[in-house]
Design an enzyme around this catalytic site. Structure first.
Site, PDB file in Angstrom:
ATOM      1  N   LYS A   1       0.838  -1.206   0.000  1.00  0.00           N
ATOM      2  CA  LYS A   1       0.000   0.000   0.000  1.00  0.00           C
ATOM      3  C   LYS A   1       0.872   1.254   0.000  1.00  0.00           C
ATOM      4  O   LYS A   1       0.675   2.171  -0.798  1.00  0.00           O
ATOM      5  CB  LYS A   1      -0.919  -0.002   1.217  1.00  0.00           C
ATOM      6  CG  LYS A   1      -1.717  -1.266   1.463  1.00  0.00           C
ATOM      7  CD  LYS A   1      -2.765  -1.507   0.422  1.00  0.00           C
ATOM      8  CE  LYS A   1      -3.723  -2.629   0.821  1.00  0.00           C
ATOM      9  NZ  LYS A   1      -3.090  -3.957   0.948  1.00  0.00           N
TER      10      LYS A   1
ATOM     11  N   LYS B   1      -8.569   1.057   4.336  1.00  0.00           N
ATOM     12  CA  LYS B   1      -8.034  -0.303   4.325  1.00  0.00           C
ATOM     13  C   LYS B   1      -6.807  -0.402   5.211  1.00  0.00           C
ATOM     14  O   LYS B   1      -6.073   0.574   5.404  1.00  0.00           O
ATOM     15  CB  LYS B   1      -7.690  -0.734   2.896  1.00  0.00           C
ATOM     16  CG  LYS B   1      -6.836   0.234   2.100  1.00  0.00           C
ATOM     17  CD  LYS B   1      -6.772  -0.213   0.631  1.00  0.00           C
ATOM     18  CE  LYS B   1      -6.058   0.819  -0.235  1.00  0.00           C
ATOM     19  NZ  LYS B   1      -6.017   0.409  -1.654  1.00  0.00           N
TER      20      LYS B   1
ATOM     21  N   ARG C   1      -4.792  -4.653 -13.141  1.00  0.00           N
ATOM     22  CA  ARG C   1      -3.498  -5.170 -12.703  1.00  0.00           C
ATOM     23  C   ARG C   1      -2.543  -5.093 -13.897  1.00  0.00           C
ATOM     24  O   ARG C   1      -2.733  -5.764 -14.913  1.00  0.00           O
ATOM     25  CB  ARG C   1      -3.640  -6.601 -12.213  1.00  0.00           C
ATOM     26  CG  ARG C   1      -2.334  -7.372 -12.035  1.00  0.00           C
ATOM     27  CD  ARG C   1      -1.388  -6.768 -11.034  1.00  0.00           C
ATOM     28  NE  ARG C   1      -1.973  -6.550  -9.718  1.00  0.00           N
ATOM     29  CZ  ARG C   1      -2.142  -7.478  -8.791  1.00  0.00           C
ATOM     30  NH1 ARG C   1      -1.772  -8.728  -9.034  1.00  0.00           N
ATOM     31  NH2 ARG C   1      -2.652  -7.175  -7.622  1.00  0.00           N
TER      32      ARG C   1
ATOM     33  N   ARG D   1     -10.033  -6.182 -13.030  1.00  0.00           N
ATOM     34  CA  ARG D   1     -10.877  -6.940 -12.108  1.00  0.00           C
ATOM     35  C   ARG D   1     -12.127  -6.108 -11.860  1.00  0.00           C
ATOM     36  O   ARG D   1     -12.058  -5.054 -11.228  1.00  0.00           O
ATOM     37  CB  ARG D   1     -10.134  -7.230 -10.803  1.00  0.00           C
ATOM     38  CG  ARG D   1      -9.002  -8.259 -10.886  1.00  0.00           C
ATOM     39  CD  ARG D   1      -7.692  -7.682 -11.434  1.00  0.00           C
ATOM     40  NE  ARG D   1      -7.211  -6.513 -10.731  1.00  0.00           N
ATOM     41  CZ  ARG D   1      -6.438  -6.521  -9.639  1.00  0.00           C
ATOM     42  NH1 ARG D   1      -6.037  -7.662  -9.131  1.00  0.00           N
ATOM     43  NH2 ARG D   1      -6.018  -5.399  -9.095  1.00  0.00           N
TER      44      ARG D   1
ATOM     45  N   ARG E   1     -15.690  -3.886  -4.538  1.00  0.00           N
ATOM     46  CA  ARG E   1     -14.317  -4.358  -4.691  1.00  0.00           C
ATOM     47  C   ARG E   1     -14.192  -5.185  -5.968  1.00  0.00           C
ATOM     48  O   ARG E   1     -15.037  -6.030  -6.251  1.00  0.00           O
ATOM     49  CB  ARG E   1     -13.904  -5.207  -3.493  1.00  0.00           C
ATOM     50  CG  ARG E   1     -13.892  -4.457  -2.176  1.00  0.00           C
ATOM     51  CD  ARG E   1     -13.703  -5.394  -1.009  1.00  0.00           C
ATOM     52  NE  ARG E   1     -14.789  -6.367  -0.910  1.00  0.00           N
ATOM     53  CZ  ARG E   1     -14.815  -7.377  -0.044  1.00  0.00           C
ATOM     54  NH1 ARG E   1     -13.805  -7.551   0.787  1.00  0.00           N
ATOM     55  NH2 ARG E   1     -15.842  -8.205  -0.023  1.00  0.00           N
TER      56      ARG E   1
ATOM     57  N   ASP F   1      -1.584  -1.852  -9.317  1.00  0.00           N
ATOM     58  CA  ASP F   1      -3.043  -1.756  -9.315  1.00  0.00           C
ATOM     59  C   ASP F   1      -3.418  -0.338  -9.706  1.00  0.00           C
ATOM     60  O   ASP F   1      -2.980   0.631  -9.053  1.00  0.00           O
ATOM     61  CB  ASP F   1      -3.616  -2.108  -7.946  1.00  0.00           C
ATOM     62  CG  ASP F   1      -3.529  -3.592  -7.645  1.00  0.00           C
ATOM     63  OD1 ASP F   1      -3.161  -4.359  -8.561  1.00  0.00           O
ATOM     64  OD2 ASP F   1      -3.832  -3.988  -6.504  1.00  0.00           O
TER      65      ASP F   1
ATOM     66  N   GLU G   1      -1.853   0.658  -5.665  1.00  0.00           N
ATOM     67  CA  GLU G   1      -0.973  -0.246  -4.938  1.00  0.00           C
ATOM     68  C   GLU G   1       0.166  -0.690  -5.852  1.00  0.00           C
ATOM     69  O   GLU G   1       0.035  -0.695  -7.080  1.00  0.00           O
ATOM     70  CB  GLU G   1      -1.720  -1.497  -4.441  1.00  0.00           C
ATOM     71  CG  GLU G   1      -2.761  -1.209  -3.371  1.00  0.00           C
ATOM     72  CD  GLU G   1      -3.340  -2.471  -2.750  1.00  0.00           C
ATOM     73  OE1 GLU G   1      -2.708  -3.546  -2.866  1.00  0.00           O
ATOM     74  OE2 GLU G   1      -4.418  -2.380  -2.141  1.00  0.00           O
TER      75      GLU G   1
ATOM     76  N   ASN H   1       2.285  -4.120  -5.968  1.00  0.00           N
ATOM     77  CA  ASN H   1       2.349  -5.479  -5.418  1.00  0.00           C
ATOM     78  C   ASN H   1       3.694  -6.110  -5.751  1.00  0.00           C
ATOM     79  O   ASN H   1       4.040  -6.268  -6.924  1.00  0.00           O
ATOM     80  CB  ASN H   1       1.221  -6.330  -5.994  1.00  0.00           C
ATOM     81  CG  ASN H   1      -0.150  -5.841  -5.553  1.00  0.00           C
ATOM     82  OD1 ASN H   1      -0.663  -6.268  -4.533  1.00  0.00           O
ATOM     83  ND2 ASN H   1      -0.736  -4.937  -6.322  1.00  0.00           N
TER      84      ASN H   1
END
Length: 315
Positions: free
Chosen positions: A126, A161, A210, A225, A233, A273, A281, A283
């Site tokens: 994050k 979050k 992504r 997504r 979400r 993301d 984000e 990852n």
């Protein structure tokens, strides 16, 4: 030249191979003639200052009825001539931290660790996005409920979050003045945990993209997504639907901002993301999406990764 490819992952018997990116990497490594060695869970260790692991030889098959066979088990030292794939899913807890420290010793002995252990420690998924503020939506990270409430009030709607979640877990959509706001903040902050608040991005209805980076360079397609039903979400683990798309100009700009730093830090396989025009984000532990994009576009992303790994070793 054949390599030893050592994989640290969640138990291989419990994966879903149709969606598992680590499995795609193993298939590609095997196709290239590399030897696969599966680290028995919780069997990474130090012995007299050397990084060692209890491993089993591994064969993989793209068959949902019988996708792996484990062979003989032995202890090996980790070092030169080996590629170590660190693909264990979060949470990034103390045990994960200790594993990265052991892998740092393996790296000093000559192993190529993907991703770099120091980078795994440095880049909370994050917080890492905020190293590139020019790419991010308005964001605040705090333990102070009053500051977080003020942020929600300023923007009208925000996503809250924890810093250590994955797969959409414990993510809350909060409106200014919402009656449950205090309870949500108590749940997230607990006894002083940092919590992230980001301005809600309505573009989530079109998907949380992504974008995969291989040695700093983006794959040409992103996996969007898309939230389903009344869910906000987009995470696949939260029921989102995956849809591949070519990168937009903005996607490539974001990748161009983040990619060079990831490459410099030895982060060979990274997932960004992106919602609408914003990075949310970065990852680095176990990015996914390879199997879905390979199927939809007839590409071989794990092949691109192993090209990069072999270039690194040759260099």
């Amino acid at each position: 030249m054949p390599l030893d490819v050592v994989v640290i992952m969640d138990p291989i018997g419990s994966i879903k191979i149709a969606k598992d990116t680590t499995f795609a990497m193993l298939l590609e490594a095997q196709r290239r003639g590399h030897r696969l060695l599966y680290v028995v869970p919780r069997r990474l260790a130090l012995r007299d200052g050397r990084a060692v692991a209890q491993v089993a030889t591994l064969t993989v098959n793209d068959d949902p009825g019988s996708w792996y066979q484990l062979g003989d088990t032995s202890e090996i030292s980790l070092g030169r001539g080996q590629v170590v794939l660190m693909r264990k899913d979060p949470p990034f807890d103390e045990e994960y931290l200790y594993d990265t420290q052991i892998l740092g010793i393996a790296q000093q002995a000559g192993a190529l660790v993907v991703n770099d252990p120091q980078g795994l420690r440095d880049y909370n998924e994050k917080l890492a996005a905020l190293l590139f503020p020019q790419c991010c939506p308005p964001t605040v990270v705090s333990r102070d409920p009053a500051l977080l409430k003020a942020f929600v009030g300023e923007h009208g709607r925000a996503v809250l979050k924890p810093l250590d979640g994955m797969g959409g877990k414990s993510i809350f959509l909060v409106d200014a003045g919402e009656a449950n706001q205090n309870v949500i903040l108590e749940t997230l902050i607990g006894h002083g945990r940092l919590t992230m608040a980001q301005r809600f991005l309505p573009d989530i209805s079109d998907g949380d993209k992504r974008i995969l980076l291989i040695d700093g360079e983006p794959v040409d397609y992103a996996l969007a997504r898309i939230p389903q039903g009344d869910e906000f979400r987009g995470n696949l683990a939260a029921g989102g639907r995956g849809e591949g798309r070519p990168l937009s100009d903005r996607d490539r700009w974001i990748a161009g901002q983040v990619g060079p730093e990831m490459k410099r830090r030895g982060m060979l396989f990274v997932g960004l993301d992106v919602i609408g025009d914003y990075l949310t984000e970065v990852n680095v532990t176990s990015p996914t999406g390879v199997r879905e994009l390979d199927r939809q576009f007839g590409i071989n992303i794990a092949g691109l990764l192993f090209d990069a790994i072999e270039r690194r070793l040759a260099g």
